[in-house]
Design a protein around this motif. Structure first.
Motif, PDB file in Angstrom:
ATOM      1  N   MET A  92      -4.987   3.317  -7.223  1.00  0.00           N
ATOM      2  CA  MET A  92      -6.060   3.102  -6.247  1.00  0.00           C
ATOM      3  C   MET A  92      -5.517   2.761  -4.865  1.00  0.00           C
ATOM      4  SD  MET A  92      -8.636   4.038  -7.836  1.00  0.00           S
ATOM      5  CE  MET A  92      -9.934   3.623  -6.678  1.00  0.00           C
ATOM      6  N   GLY A  93      -4.225   2.757  -4.726  1.00  0.00           N
ATOM      7  CA  GLY A  93      -3.683   2.613  -3.383  1.00  0.00           C
ATOM      8  C   GLY A  93      -3.197   1.232  -3.008  1.00  0.00           C
ATOM      9  N   CYS A 106      -2.163  -9.426   4.669  1.00  0.00           N
ATOM     10  CA  CYS A 106      -1.990  -7.987   4.458  1.00  0.00           C
ATOM     11  C   CYS A 106      -2.357  -7.236   5.738  1.00  0.00           C
ATOM     12  CB  CYS A 106      -2.882  -7.532   3.308  1.00  0.00           C
ATOM     13  SG  CYS A 106      -2.938  -5.751   3.130  1.00  0.00           S
ATOM     14  N   PRO A 107      -1.415  -6.509   6.331  1.00  0.00           N
ATOM     15  CA  PRO A 107      -1.724  -5.811   7.587  1.00  0.00           C
ATOM     16  C   PRO A 107      -2.830  -4.767   7.452  1.00  0.00           C
ATOM     17  CG  PRO A 107       0.611  -5.669   7.077  1.00  0.00           C
ATOM     18  CD  PRO A 107      -0.034  -6.300   5.910  1.00  0.00           C
ATOM     19  N   TYR A 108      -2.944  -4.155   6.278  1.00  0.00           N
ATOM     20  CA  TYR A 108      -4.018  -3.174   6.082  1.00  0.00           C
ATOM     21  C   TYR A 108      -5.379  -3.863   6.140  1.00  0.00           C
ATOM     22  CZ  TYR A 108      -0.818   0.596   5.002  1.00  0.00           C
ATOM     23  OH  TYR A 108       0.140   1.550   5.092  1.00  0.00           O
ATOM     24  N   MET A 112      -6.098   8.398   6.045  1.00  0.00           N
ATOM     25  CA  MET A 112      -4.879   8.044   6.763  1.00  0.00           C
ATOM     26  C   MET A 112      -4.867   6.543   7.017  1.00  0.00           C
ATOM     27  SD  MET A 112      -2.079   9.012   7.831  1.00  0.00           S
ATOM     28  CE  MET A 112      -1.592  10.575   8.531  1.00  0.00           C
ATOM     29  N   PRO A 113      -4.510   5.771   5.988  1.00  0.00           N
ATOM     30  CA  PRO A 113      -4.602   4.315   6.135  1.00  0.00           C
ATOM     31  C   PRO A 113      -3.756   3.785   7.291  1.00  0.00           C
ATOM     32  CG  PRO A 113      -3.348   4.927   4.181  1.00  0.00           C
ATOM     33  CD  PRO A 113      -3.958   6.175   4.705  1.00  0.00           C
ATOM     34  N   THR A 114      -4.251   2.748   7.921  1.00  0.00           N
ATOM     35  CA  THR A 114      -3.551   2.227   9.093  1.00  0.00           C
ATOM     36  C   THR A 114      -3.410   0.711   9.048  1.00  0.00           C
ATOM     37  OG1 THR A 114      -3.506   2.236  11.510  1.00  0.00           O
ATOM     38  CG2 THR A 114      -5.667   1.986  10.486  1.00  0.00           C
ATOM     39  N   THR A 115      -2.377   0.236   9.707  1.00  0.00           N
ATOM     40  CA  THR A 115      -2.221  -1.204   9.886  1.00  0.00           C
ATOM     41  C   THR A 115      -2.546  -1.565  11.337  1.00  0.00           C
ATOM     42  OG1 THR A 115       0.110  -0.903  10.401  1.00  0.00           O
ATOM     43  CG2 THR A 115      -0.419  -1.439   8.125  1.00  0.00           C
ATOM     44  N   LYS A 116      -3.014  -0.591  12.085  1.00  0.00           N
ATOM     45  CA  LYS A 116      -3.279  -0.806  13.513  1.00  0.00           C
ATOM     46  C   LYS A 116      -4.768  -0.978  13.789  1.00  0.00           C
ATOM     47  CE  LYS A 116       0.613   1.671  15.483  1.00  0.00           C
ATOM     48  NZ  LYS A 116       1.484   1.406  14.362  1.00  0.00           N
ATOM     49  N   GLU A 152       3.963   2.192   8.934  1.00  0.00           N
ATOM     50  CA  GLU A 152       3.522   3.201   9.894  1.00  0.00           C
ATOM     51  C   GLU A 152       4.731   4.089  10.205  1.00  0.00           C
ATOM     52  OE1 GLU A 152       0.465   3.577  11.220  1.00  0.00           O
ATOM     53  OE2 GLU A 152      -0.466   1.767  10.412  1.00  0.00           O
ATOM     54  N   GLN A 191      -6.798   1.671  15.482  1.00  0.00           N
ATOM     55  CA  GLN A 191      -7.083   2.918  14.749  1.00  0.00           C
ATOM     56  C   GLN A 191      -8.083   2.714  13.607  1.00  0.00           C
ATOM     57  OE1 GLN A 191      -3.267   4.361  13.459  1.00  0.00           O
ATOM     58  NE2 GLN A 191      -2.628   4.889  15.529  1.00  0.00           N
ATOM     59  N   PHE A 232      -7.009   1.797   0.511  1.00  0.00           N
ATOM     60  CA  PHE A 232      -5.576   1.586   0.506  1.00  0.00           C
ATOM     61  C   PHE A 232      -5.302   0.182   0.990  1.00  0.00           C
ATOM     62  CE2 PHE A 232      -1.345   1.447   1.958  1.00  0.00           C
ATOM     63  CZ  PHE A 232      -0.703   2.142   0.966  1.00  0.00           C
ATOM     64  N   GLY A 233      -4.322  -0.473   0.435  1.00  0.00           N
ATOM     65  CA  GLY A 233      -4.023  -1.814   0.910  1.00  0.00           C
ATOM     66  C   GLY A 233      -2.968  -2.503   0.090  1.00  0.00           C
TER      67      GLY A 233
END
Lengths: 196, 153
Positions: free
Chosen positions: B115-116, A66-68, A156-160, B75, A163, A190-191
């Motif tokens: 929950m996201g 999972c990238p998150y 602001m969830p990120t996969t980077k 993204e 960040q 988030f994920g």
């Protein structure tokens, strides 16, 4: 029908009614029962109380794909290193059915997850009511949940990786390290969905 | 001629439009009178990719009564990649990419209980009322059961 047979029928009816399995989700303020899972590096079962620090433990449900979750690999390793000195350990739990123990070990080693990573077959995720990765349950030294939710970036969830921040979890870790109360005890993480 | 060529080129190069905290007003309310299936996905999300053909099939078979709206949680700079992937499905459902500043406000607008985790699917009835939410993969049969009572009568 005698009174006795009526009584027996009643017992039968009660005992055989369908009782759905109790969904048990851990909530903030609740004490978590001890459990054991396999440490992916040693292949041996360890109990929660063996991997907890003197002040507590941050259990983080993680994934290999999972990238998150992967965005936070270095953040988690950094927190593990930093908070060890404050008596809190970071422990990863992988509950994804699609990610076998060997893959989880390989991922933990290659991505620098310098903390204990446990493999769960889904039972612990279910017990905690964990549904996504990454998702944190921060327990104090009494094994009471003090924080539940995101590591950070919940706005602001990120996969980077560059960040990824621990802005949600860090204040909770600081509070638990000091034995103080956690101001924001629950955030939305988030994920990806945990595939049990 | 030149104008249409320019327009065509714009369509080809344009990525997905963004949607933010006003997600319900923007992607559900314009379809009042139809059942709206909102699906949250991402290009890197395996289960999301697996379920998408089922959602598209359900939409294609029930176009008059049902609309599928997808929101990619890739993204924002990966909008082109997401749009490229959706093209393979050869369908005309509206598709967006995340444009929120606050995930909590965005997720609460769809369902405060969400929950996201993705994939996630929400179904709104003809009046715009949310009647189904699911975190995790859904199948054609599961969703068909949900939309059937909403599209008949």
């Amino acid at each position: 029908m005698t009174r006795n047979t009526r009584g027996l029928l009643f017992v039968f009816a009660v005992c055989c009614m369908f009782v759905p399995p109790q969904a048990f989700a851990v909530t903030v303020g609740e004490k978590v029962p001890d459990f054991s899972l396999v440490d992916v590096r040693t292949g041996k079962e360890v109990a929660l109380n063996q991997v907890s620090g003197p002040s507590g433990v941050a259990l983080i449900f993680v994934a290999t794909e999972c990238p998150y979750s992967n965005a936070f690999n270095q953040v988690m390793a950094g927190l593990a290193k930093e908070y060890r000195a404050h008596g809190i350990t970071v422990v990863g739990i992988n509950s994804n059915k699609s990610e076998p123990l060997d893959d989880v070990k390989q991922h933990a080693d290659s991505k620098g997850l310098d903390f204990i990573v446990l493999k769960d077959e889904g039972r612990i995720a279910e017990q905690f009511g964990a549904t996504r990765t990454p998702e944190v349950f921060l327990l104090d030294k009494e094994m009471v949940v003090r924080y539940h939710g995101a590591i950070g970036n919940s706005k602001m969830p990120t996969t980077k990786a560059e960040q990824a921040k621990a802005d949600d979890l860090r204040p909770a870790l600081d509070a638990v390290a000091k034995g103080a109360s956690v101001q924001v005890a629950e955030t939305k993480a988030f994920g990806c969905t945990i595939k049990r | 001629m030149i104008a249409s060529a320019v327009l065509f080129a714009t369509v080809l190069s344009s990525a997905l439009p963004a949607v933010g905290e006003d997600v319900v007003q923007k992607i559900v309310e314009p379809h009042r009178g139809r059942v709206v299936i909102v699906n949250m996905w991402a290009t890197w999300c395996g289960p999301c990719r697996e379920e998408l053909p089922d959602l598209v099939r359900l939409y294609e078979e029930n176009k008059e009564a049902v609309v599928l709206v997808t929101v990619s949680l890739d993204e924002p700079e990966d909008a082109g990649k997401a749009a490229e992937y959706l093209k393979q499905h050869k369908s005309d459902f509206p598709a967006y990419i995340r444009g929120f500043k606050d995930f909590e406000a965005f997720s609460n607008a769809l369902d405060p209980k969400w929950m996201g985790a993705i994939p996630a699917t929400f179904v709104f009835d003809k009046s715009g009322k949310r009647i189904f939410s699911r975190e995790g993969k859904v199948t054609y049969d599961q969703l068909k059961k949900v939309i059937k009572p909403l599209t008949t009568g």
